[in-house]
Scaffold this motif. Structure first.
Motif, PDB file in Angstrom:
ATOM      1  N   MET A   1       0.837  -1.188   0.000  1.00 52.12           N
ATOM      2  CA  MET A   1       0.000   0.000   0.000  1.00 52.12           C
ATOM      3  C   MET A   1       0.879   1.247   0.000  1.00 52.12           C
ATOM      4  O   MET A   1       1.899   1.301   0.690  1.00 52.12           O
ATOM      5  N   LYS A   2       0.485   2.248  -0.776  1.00 54.26           N
ATOM      6  CA  LYS A   2       1.207   3.507  -0.824  1.00 54.26           C
ATOM      7  C   LYS A   2       0.342   4.604  -0.220  1.00 54.26           C
ATOM      8  O   LYS A   2      -0.835   4.734  -0.557  1.00 54.26           O
ATOM      9  N   ILE A   3       0.941   5.384   0.661  1.00 51.11           N
ATOM     10  CA  ILE A   3       0.250   6.515   1.270  1.00 51.11           C
ATOM     11  C   ILE A   3       0.944   7.789   0.824  1.00 51.11           C
ATOM     12  O   ILE A   3       2.138   7.974   1.071  1.00 51.11           O
ATOM     13  N   SER A   4       0.213   8.664   0.155  1.00 59.54           N
ATOM     14  CA  SER A   4       0.753   9.959  -0.239  1.00 59.54           C
ATOM     15  C   SER A   4       0.617  10.928   0.929  1.00 59.54           C
ATOM     16  O   SER A   4      -0.450  11.026   1.544  1.00 59.54           O
ATOM     17  N   VAL A   5       1.704  11.641   1.226  1.00 60.28           N
ATOM     18  CA  VAL A   5       1.747  12.558   2.368  1.00 60.28           C
ATOM     19  C   VAL A   5       2.013  13.961   1.848  1.00 60.28           C
ATOM     20  O   VAL A   5       3.016  14.202   1.172  1.00 60.28           O
ATOM     21  N   LEU A  28       3.992  -3.121   8.864  1.00 63.43           N
ATOM     22  CA  LEU A  28       3.068  -3.292   7.749  1.00 63.43           C
ATOM     23  C   LEU A  28       3.773  -2.991   6.429  1.00 63.43           C
ATOM     24  O   LEU A  28       4.771  -2.272   6.394  1.00 63.43           O
ATOM     25  N   ASP A  29       3.250  -3.545   5.368  1.00 58.34           N
ATOM     26  CA  ASP A  29       3.822  -3.332   4.045  1.00 58.34           C
ATOM     27  C   ASP A  29       3.242  -2.050   3.462  1.00 58.34           C
ATOM     28  O   ASP A  29       2.339  -2.058   2.621  1.00 58.34           O
ATOM     29  N   VAL A  30       3.776  -0.917   3.940  1.00 56.75           N
ATOM     30  CA  VAL A  30       3.273   0.398   3.552  1.00 56.75           C
ATOM     31  C   VAL A  30       4.440   1.268   3.093  1.00 56.75           C
ATOM     32  O   VAL A  30       5.506   1.275   3.718  1.00 56.75           O
ATOM     33  N   GLU A  31       4.231   1.977   2.015  1.00 58.12           N
ATOM     34  CA  GLU A  31       5.251   2.891   1.478  1.00 58.12           C
ATOM     35  C   GLU A  31       4.720   4.320   1.550  1.00 58.12           C
ATOM     36  O   GLU A  31       3.570   4.592   1.200  1.00 58.12           O
ATOM     37  N   LEU A  32       5.571   5.247   2.020  1.00 60.06           N
ATOM     38  CA  LEU A  32       5.188   6.651   2.071  1.00 60.06           C
ATOM     39  C   LEU A  32       5.677   7.365   0.812  1.00 60.06           C
ATOM     40  O   LEU A  32       6.824   7.218   0.407  1.00 60.06           O
ATOM     41  N   ASP A  33       4.785   8.135   0.215  1.00 56.42           N
ATOM     42  CA  ASP A  33       5.099   8.924  -0.983  1.00 56.42           C
ATOM     43  C   ASP A  33       4.949  10.387  -0.591  1.00 56.42           C
ATOM     44  O   ASP A  33       3.835  10.911  -0.518  1.00 56.42           O
ATOM     45  N   PHE A  34       6.080  11.053  -0.292  1.00 56.03           N
ATOM     46  CA  PHE A  34       6.050  12.403   0.255  1.00 56.03           C
ATOM     47  C   PHE A  34       5.889  13.457  -0.836  1.00 56.03           C
ATOM     48  O   PHE A  34       6.504  13.369  -1.896  1.00 56.03           O
ATOM     49  N   HIS A  35       5.056  14.478  -0.542  1.00 60.10           N
ATOM     50  CA  HIS A  35       4.838  15.584  -1.466  1.00 60.10           C
ATOM     51  C   HIS A  35       5.003  16.906  -0.722  1.00 60.10           C
ATOM     52  O   HIS A  35       4.277  17.177   0.233  1.00 60.10           O
ATOM     53  N   ILE A 172      -4.911   7.730   0.250  1.00 65.12           N
ATOM     54  CA  ILE A 172      -4.744   6.288   0.085  1.00 65.12           C
ATOM     55  C   ILE A 172      -5.782   5.799  -0.910  1.00 65.12           C
ATOM     56  O   ILE A 172      -6.982   5.905  -0.651  1.00 65.12           O
ATOM     57  N   HIS A 173      -5.319   5.290  -2.051  1.00 60.84           N
ATOM     58  CA  HIS A 173      -6.227   4.791  -3.096  1.00 60.84           C
ATOM     59  C   HIS A 173      -7.319   5.816  -3.419  1.00 60.84           C
ATOM     60  O   HIS A 173      -8.491   5.466  -3.575  1.00 60.84           O
ATOM     61  N   ILE A 190      -5.418   2.049   7.985  1.00 64.90           N
ATOM     62  CA  ILE A 190      -4.605   1.276   7.041  1.00 64.90           C
ATOM     63  C   ILE A 190      -5.188  -0.109   6.805  1.00 64.90           C
ATOM     64  O   ILE A 190      -5.299  -0.585   5.667  1.00 64.90           O
ATOM     65  N   LEU A 191      -5.578  -0.790   7.886  1.00 62.17           N
ATOM     66  CA  LEU A 191      -6.122  -2.140   7.749  1.00 62.17           C
ATOM     67  C   LEU A 191      -7.467  -2.128   7.034  1.00 62.17           C
ATOM     68  O   LEU A 191      -7.771  -3.036   6.251  1.00 62.17           O
ATOM     69  N   ASP A 192      -8.278  -1.100   7.288  1.00 62.43           N
ATOM     70  CA  ASP A 192      -9.554  -0.975   6.576  1.00 62.43           C
ATOM     71  C   ASP A 192      -9.315  -0.763   5.084  1.00 62.43           C
ATOM     72  O   ASP A 192     -10.009  -1.353   4.241  1.00 62.43           O
ATOM     73  N   GLN A 193      -8.325   0.067   4.751  1.00 60.56           N
ATOM     74  CA  GLN A 193      -8.009   0.306   3.343  1.00 60.56           C
ATOM     75  C   GLN A 193      -7.478  -0.957   2.680  1.00 60.56           C
ATOM     76  O   GLN A 193      -7.791  -1.244   1.518  1.00 60.56           O
ATOM     77  N   ALA A 194      -6.686  -1.722   3.414  1.00 58.69           N
ATOM     78  CA  ALA A 194      -6.152  -2.971   2.874  1.00 58.69           C
ATOM     79  C   ALA A 194      -7.286  -3.950   2.577  1.00 58.69           C
ATOM     80  O   ALA A 194      -7.281  -4.638   1.555  1.00 58.69           O
TER      81      ALA A 194
END
Length: 213
Positions: A1-5, A28-35, A172-173, A190-194
């Motif tokens: 999962m990728k989370i844009s910040v 968790l298998d989560v990646e942060l995508d910083f903006h 997220i998505h 995060i778990l709900d989104q997954a």
């Protein structure tokens, strides 16, 4: 999962928010995508919390307890006024091209809110590069030449199109999540989104994966 910040270094809720999210996603298998999301530029006046009773009170009554609950050191930087962050975000792009963008973000936040150093000062930004094992002298040359200014200007110009009402903001998505959340709240999000993503798995001629992608 990728989370844009979407975040700015002079936003105190972005600071505690990044720590909270980082704690929640530790296993968790989560990646942060910083903006980068600059709050203000010249000629908009700089913010001066050291001479603003409302901001001082909010720090003591709201932000300091948040940080303490996270086990994180946080000070209100004794810098008057607080800096613009255009140069600091040029530093982000310099570090990103070396594969250390998120490391730069975290360290720059710490330098500002823990060490209380002026992250609008190129000398301080060079120190951050040096701590990351990057070429601080090369960064200063890039800053002087405006090598990464176009990237930062592009982010600034895109603000209106993003439609963000305040930071920190996370996506997220395609779903937007605003403001500070505790690590426990983030785990639930995060778990709900997954679960939603897994429920939308599909197969195409190119393979199988989440429908959201």
């Amino acid at each position: 999962m990728k989370i844009s910040v979407y975040s700015d270094f002079v936003c105190p809720f972005c600071y505690v928010g990044l720590y909270s999210l980082s704690q929640a996603m530790a296993d968790l298998d989560v990646e942060l995508d910083f903006h980068p999301y600059e709050l203000r530029r010249f000629p908009t006046p700089k913010v001066d919390p050291m001479h603003d009773e409302k901001r001082l009170k909010r720090f003591d009554e709201v932000l300091k307890p948040m940080a303490e609950n996270l086990g994180v050191e946080m000070n209100l930087p004794m810098i008057s006024p607080h800096p613009y962050t255009t140069d600091a975000f040029q530093g982000y792009y310099f570090a990103k091209q070396a594969g250390k963008g998120l490391d730069y973000v975290k360290l720059t936040f710490d330098v500002f809110y823990q060490q209380q150093k002026d992250i609008g000062n190129p000398v301080v930004l060079r120190e951050i590069m040096d701590q990351l094992g990057l070429d601080g002298a090369a960064f200063l040359k890039a800053l002087e030449a405006g090598t990464y200014r176009s990237e930062v200007d592009r982010d600034w110009e895109a603000k209106a199109e993003l439609g963000i009402q305040g930071i920190p903001t996370y996506r997220i998505h395609g779903e937007e999540i605003r403001g500070y959340h505790t690590p426990q709240e983030w785990r639930t999000i995060i778990l709900d989104q997954a679960e939603k993503t897994m429920a939308g798995m599909v197969c195409t001629s190119e393979g199988c994966g989440p429908a959201a992608e």
